[in-house]
Design a protein around this motif. Sequence first.
Motif, PDB file in Angstrom:
ATOM      1  N   VAL A   2      -2.797   6.377   3.300  1.00  0.00           N
ATOM      2  CA  VAL A   2      -3.628   4.800   2.873  1.00  0.00           C
ATOM      3  C   VAL A   2      -4.477   5.880   2.202  1.00  0.00           C
ATOM      4  CG1 VAL A   2      -5.613   3.525   3.767  1.00  0.00           C
ATOM      5  CG2 VAL A   2      -3.465   3.464   5.397  1.00  0.00           C
ATOM      6  N   LEU A   3      -5.548   7.101   2.523  1.00  0.00           N
ATOM      7  CA  LEU A   3      -5.521   7.761   1.633  1.00  0.00           C
ATOM      8  C   LEU A   3      -5.480   7.851   0.615  1.00  0.00           C
ATOM      9  CD1 LEU A   3      -8.544   8.959   1.370  1.00  0.00           C
ATOM     10  CD2 LEU A   3      -8.078  10.359   2.237  1.00  0.00           C
ATOM     11  N   SER A   4      -3.749   8.285   0.235  1.00  0.00           N
ATOM     12  CA  SER A   4      -3.065   9.248  -0.922  1.00  0.00           C
ATOM     13  C   SER A   4      -3.155   7.746  -2.168  1.00  0.00           C
ATOM     14  CB  SER A   4      -1.890   9.282  -0.453  1.00  0.00           C
ATOM     15  OG  SER A   4      -1.246   9.908  -1.736  1.00  0.00           O
ATOM     16  N   ARG A   5      -3.015   6.693  -0.968  1.00  0.00           N
ATOM     17  CA  ARG A   5      -2.229   5.963  -2.145  1.00  0.00           C
ATOM     18  C   ARG A   5      -4.255   5.165  -2.180  1.00  0.00           C
ATOM     19  NH1 ARG A   5      -0.534   1.906   2.307  1.00  0.00           N
ATOM     20  NH2 ARG A   5       1.392   2.497   2.912  1.00  0.00           N
ATOM     21  N   ARG A   6      -4.678   5.160  -2.332  1.00  0.00           N
ATOM     22  CA  ARG A   6      -5.826   5.298  -2.952  1.00  0.00           C
ATOM     23  C   ARG A   6      -6.828   6.120  -3.784  1.00  0.00           C
ATOM     24  NH1 ARG A   6     -10.404   1.694   0.117  1.00  0.00           N
ATOM     25  NH2 ARG A   6      -9.864   0.555   1.328  1.00  0.00           N
ATOM     26  N   LEU A   7      -6.798   6.703  -3.632  1.00  0.00           N
ATOM     27  CA  LEU A   7      -6.565   8.578  -4.852  1.00  0.00           C
ATOM     28  C   LEU A   7      -5.481   8.419  -5.951  1.00  0.00           C
ATOM     29  CD1 LEU A   7      -6.490  11.264  -2.330  1.00  0.00           C
ATOM     30  CD2 LEU A   7      -8.403   9.953  -3.804  1.00  0.00           C
ATOM     31  N   ASN A   8      -4.551   7.161  -5.457  1.00  0.00           N
ATOM     32  CA  ASN A   8      -3.429   7.165  -6.720  1.00  0.00           C
ATOM     33  C   ASN A   8      -3.917   6.061  -7.597  1.00  0.00           C
ATOM     34  OD1 ASN A   8      -1.613   9.230  -5.860  1.00  0.00           O
ATOM     35  ND2 ASN A   8      -0.032   7.575  -5.217  1.00  0.00           N
ATOM     36  N   LEU A   9      -4.697   5.040  -6.778  1.00  0.00           N
ATOM     37  CA  LEU A   9      -5.451   4.253  -8.023  1.00  0.00           C
ATOM     38  C   LEU A   9      -5.968   4.516  -8.824  1.00  0.00           C
ATOM     39  CD1 LEU A   9      -5.996   1.325  -4.926  1.00  0.00           C
ATOM     40  CD2 LEU A   9      -4.514   1.094  -7.077  1.00  0.00           C
ATOM     41  N   ILE A  10      -7.190   5.996  -8.628  1.00  0.00           N
ATOM     42  CA  ILE A  10      -8.133   6.566  -9.139  1.00  0.00           C
ATOM     43  C   ILE A  10      -7.204   5.928 -11.264  1.00  0.00           C
ATOM     44  CG2 ILE A  10      -9.660   8.155 -10.010  1.00  0.00           C
ATOM     45  CD1 ILE A  10      -9.754   8.827  -6.996  1.00  0.00           C
ATOM     46  N   HIS A  11      -5.955   6.709 -10.708  1.00  0.00           N
ATOM     47  CA  HIS A  11      -5.072   7.165 -11.855  1.00  0.00           C
ATOM     48  C   HIS A  11      -5.079   5.737 -13.046  1.00  0.00           C
ATOM     49  CE1 HIS A  11      -4.081  10.854 -12.471  1.00  0.00           C
ATOM     50  NE2 HIS A  11      -3.681  11.549 -10.477  1.00  0.00           N
ATOM     51  N   GLN A  12      -5.384   4.902 -12.237  1.00  0.00           N
ATOM     52  CA  GLN A  12      -5.151   3.390 -13.141  1.00  0.00           C
ATOM     53  C   GLN A  12      -6.458   3.468 -14.213  1.00  0.00           C
ATOM     54  OE1 GLN A  12      -4.274   0.222 -10.412  1.00  0.00           O
ATOM     55  NE2 GLN A  12      -2.458   1.243 -10.058  1.00  0.00           N
ATOM     56  N   ASN A  13      -7.551   4.315 -14.273  1.00  0.00           N
ATOM     57  CA  ASN A  13      -9.139   3.924 -14.541  1.00  0.00           C
ATOM     58  C   ASN A  13      -8.574   5.507 -15.913  1.00  0.00           C
ATOM     59  OD1 ASN A  13     -11.319   4.821 -15.289  1.00  0.00           O
ATOM     60  ND2 ASN A  13     -12.210   5.065 -13.217  1.00  0.00           N
ATOM     61  N   PRO A  14      -8.920   4.249 -16.711  1.00  0.00           N
ATOM     62  CA  PRO A  14      -8.469   5.412 -18.278  1.00  0.00           C
ATOM     63  C   PRO A  14      -9.062   6.062 -18.616  1.00  0.00           C
ATOM     64  CG  PRO A  14      -9.565   2.295 -18.272  1.00  0.00           C
ATOM     65  CD  PRO A  14      -8.764   2.887 -17.311  1.00  0.00           C
TER      66      PRO A  14
END
Length: 105
Positions: free
Chosen positions: A27-39
Amino acid sequence: MPNLEELGNVVFAMNPNSAPGPNGAKVLSRRLNLIHQNPMYKGFSMEQKGPQINNLSFANDVIISTSTDRHFMKIIMNTLKEYEHTSDQLINKEKSHFMIPNNTS
């Protein structure tokens, strides 16, 4: 043995953002991966044109990579705080490490 109604009450009372048990790292990994969607976010990469590396997960351990920019590090820290708050799982700071290159100001 619980009846169907009791089982439903337990399931629907669970926090959908929490990660009880050993899947917390996922779950933490998924949350960290969402950061990459921030341009505005710039992660860590080995080469200038190479892929950005965000995090690596091993069982209950996570290695997080980012650039040394203070703004991006705050984004990571806020993500970790949000994870702790929503999952009710605390990150063990005694077992955590922070590493930066020697030439970092």
